[in-house]
Design an enzyme around this catalytic site. Structure first.
Site, PDB file in Angstrom:
ATOM      1  N   TYR A  81      -2.155  -2.846   2.219  1.00  0.00           N
ATOM      2  CA  TYR A  81      -1.269  -2.166   1.263  1.00  0.00           C
ATOM      3  C   TYR A  81       0.183  -2.581   1.529  1.00  0.00           C
ATOM      4  CZ  TYR A  81       1.353   1.494  -1.069  1.00  0.00           C
ATOM      5  OH  TYR A  81       2.267   2.160  -1.854  1.00  0.00           O
ATOM      6  N   GLU A 124       0.575   9.362  -4.601  1.00  0.00           N
ATOM      7  CA  GLU A 124       1.718   9.893  -3.847  1.00  0.00           C
ATOM      8  C   GLU A 124       1.757  11.419  -3.939  1.00  0.00           C
ATOM      9  OE1 GLU A 124       3.504   8.407  -1.686  1.00  0.00           O
ATOM     10  OE2 GLU A 124       3.254   6.299  -2.177  1.00  0.00           O
ATOM     11  N   TRP A 156      -0.632   9.027   4.525  1.00  0.00           N
ATOM     12  CA  TRP A 156      -0.935   7.990   3.530  1.00  0.00           C
ATOM     13  C   TRP A 156      -2.271   7.331   3.853  1.00  0.00           C
ATOM     14  CZ3 TRP A 156      -0.150   7.203  -1.186  1.00  0.00           C
ATOM     15  CH2 TRP A 156      -0.304   5.947  -1.778  1.00  0.00           C
TER      16      TRP A 156
END
Length: 190
Positions: A16, A38, A46
């Site tokens: 990512y 998000e 995350w």
């Protein structure tokens, strides 16, 4: 060159970081996906959210705005019970309300991307941090966009979440200045 430390050797996080984070994006489906992820991250790591990304894509039909905007309460409950998404009811409902808010933007803007990128005159904010500790969790830009999005009915878009979203879609480049994936360095690597 010293790379950003936050992926911490996790393969999914590293991919990512290397391939998506802080790279300017305008695709509406992608923007909506990252807004959703998000928002789902609020209060979580995350890494947890990324591990559930494929489940989110399945549950929300690859973040098709029309599909998401038309979800019923029953549909959302089924998604909560059936898919490997974050089980927070408010976060799941926010997918529908945020899809509806994106659709409503089209009365004023050609796309969600046009709305977002208008805040920076279509140019990313490129920072040159030397340490992770220098990277802020919010900025005047994220505060303004958060405020404006909330007025338009978006949910789970506080200033901190919005700042992470701006990083995710490349409106803000917060790679360390020494990272090979920083905009200035990527020009030579790509």
């Amino acid at each position: 060159m010293t790379q950003c430390a936050w992926p911490k050797g996790d393969k999914q996080m590293q991919a990512y970081h290397d391939e998506e984070w802080c790279r300017p994006k305008h695709d509406e489906r992608y923007l909506f996906e990252l807004l959703t992820l998000e928002g789902a991250q609020a209060g979580l790591s995350w890494q947890i959210v990324l591990s559930k990304r494929d489940s989110y894509r399945q549950a929300f039909h690859d973040f098709d705005l029309d599909y998401c905007a038309a979800l019923t309460d029953k549909d959302l409950e089924t998604i909560k019970e059936t898919y490997g998404v974050i089980k927070h009811a408010g976060k799941i409902k926010s997918v529908r309300s945020n899809a509806q808010a994106v659709q409503a933007l089209k009365a004023e803007y050609a796309s969600f991307a046009d709305f977002l990128w208008s805040y920076t005159d279509e140019k990313p904010v490129i920072n040159d941090w030397q340490t992770d500790a220098q990277i802020p969790v919010q900025s005047p830009l994220s505060v303004q966009i958060s405020k404006d999005m909330k007025k338009r009915g978006f949910k789970f878009v506080g200033p901190v979440t919005t700042y992470s979203f701006l990083q995710a879609i490349g409106m803000v480049d917060d790679h360390l200045g020494s990272c090979p994936f920083h905009t200035a360095n990527r020009k030579f690597a790509d």
